[in-house]
Design a protein around this motif. Sequence first.
Motif, PDB file in Angstrom:
ATOM      1  N   ASP A 106      33.887 -26.232  20.529  1.00  7.25           N
ATOM      2  CA  ASP A 106      32.309 -27.439  19.526  1.00  7.25           C
ATOM      3  C   ASP A 106      31.077 -25.930  19.981  1.00  7.25           C
ATOM      4  O   ASP A 106      30.871 -25.784  20.443  1.00  7.25           O
ATOM      5  N   ASP A 107      30.186 -26.204  18.544  1.00  5.81           N
ATOM      6  CA  ASP A 107      29.383 -25.279  19.093  1.00  5.81           C
ATOM      7  C   ASP A 107      29.274 -24.009  19.055  1.00  5.81           C
ATOM      8  O   ASP A 107      28.892 -23.156  19.577  1.00  5.81           O
ATOM      9  N   GLU A 159      28.527 -29.357  11.097  1.00  2.00           N
ATOM     10  CA  GLU A 159      28.014 -30.282  11.915  1.00  2.00           C
ATOM     11  C   GLU A 159      26.840 -29.764  10.975  1.00  2.00           C
ATOM     12  O   GLU A 159      25.960 -28.600  10.651  1.00  2.00           O
ATOM     13  N   ASP A 165      28.163 -24.548  14.646  1.00  3.94           N
ATOM     14  CA  ASP A 165      27.083 -25.519  16.070  1.00  3.94           C
ATOM     15  C   ASP A 165      26.306 -25.495  14.504  1.00  3.94           C
ATOM     16  O   ASP A 165      25.641 -24.979  13.393  1.00  3.94           O
TER      17      ASP A 165
HETATM   18 CA    CA Z   1      28.562 -29.387  18.081  1.00  2.00          CA
END
Ligand code: CA
Length: 401
Positions: A290-291, A347, A313
């Motif tokens: 993630d990110d 995202e 991200d």
């Molecule tokens: Ca994220």
Amino acid sequence: MSKRILVVDDSATMRDMLTQYLQTADYLVATASSRAQALEILKTERYDVIVTDLNMPEMDGFGLIQSISELDWDPGLIIVSHQDERALYSARELALAYSVNLLGVLTKPIDKGLLLSTLNDVASMRDTDKKGAETVLIESEFIRGLLTDGLAPVFQPKLNLKTRKVAGAEVFARWRAPGGGLLGAGAVLRIAEEKGFMDVLTYRMMELALEQQGRWHRQGQDVKIAINVSSENLRKEDFADIVLGLTDQFDVKPGMVRLELSESDFHVDERVPLEVLSKLKAAGVGLSLDDFGAGFASLVRLKTIPFDELIVDREFVGRALEDKMARIILESAIDLAHKLDLSCNCEGIEDTAHLKMVQDLGADTAQGYLIGKPMAPEEFLIWSEDFNDGVLTIPGLNIAE
Ligand code: CA
Ligand code: C2E
Ligand code: CA
């Protein structure tokens, strides 16, 4: 009688400037340069309002918020900061969680008019001797709530850009505030971390999410679930067994579950996480990094850990239309993911231009407010039924190609 204001800031210039602004409006002003000094002053004197910087060297403004909540009176709080919006947002949530009387959040450089009107807007300040004890999220309530009905998970759809089908849902923590509202993930995580309940939080979120998955299944919707986990969770040797125990208990196939690990939170050199992650992966659980975005420092992690998805991200996605560097990072991330045989999720899709961009760049899945905000379970069910039936269309989704 003039209102008494305590200004807490590590910068002398800032203290002087704020003092000057406030004195011209007839407030009685005292200053402190640190949290310790502020707490010392607050031991002997009461102030109507505390104006504080969020980020100071030997204290964090967040810690001060907690200390203010422990006072036996209830001063107003104004946060001033040049921090980014996200940090300010979590300060706001924290103030709410601790039931601190937050009057406003101002960013530097401070506008004098805005500062004074924030103070004036408080038409009648609350009785400073009474504390709304019932609205404070205290530790014992948090523990009780964790085990009962405190957590209210919300679900955000994740869209497959190739098939145009719902790829699943990511679950986020929310907390039922005593006053009836919902507190955001920031406040929940901070308290869980502070009080040492990250494991309980994660297991409880999993339990609730898997239970919901079962309910949806019975209602005719099979939804893959992505759950955020922290590095602290992965350090527990029995983490994989507990996760697989839960999928077993709720009769959910491990392949219907995905764990998201934040790049910033992850240390690859620890042995346990690797073993834990390999075990989960072997059982079919999906693993996402993630990110992703802050440079390619995480490249090495991608090679060692059996991830199967990379999540760019939302900062990079958000900036990529106007910022050339962000665009290059986004493009390379998608490209890198594909070269490593990972799928790539983008995202923070808030408008059609961003959706079109990530579709054009070949991202596999996308998430964001344009597609769907995080929703309560019943709302999510309606959303996905409407989406599958074509009742709900996502603007921009079909204009590509
Ligand atoms: Ca994220
Ligand atoms: P994340 O995993 O990167 O989640 C994305 C965050 O961005 C979520 O905030 C989501 O509500 C928000 N978001 C989604 N779409 C958009 C959009 O289009 N625009 C904007 N501006 N924001 C969008 P949320 O729910 O506040 O969660 C914040 C972070 O807290 C998450 O970041 C995740 O790292 C963490 N988190 C949330 N729930 C849990 C949990 O149950 N356990 C753990 N360990 N972490 C959690
Ligand atoms: Ca996530």
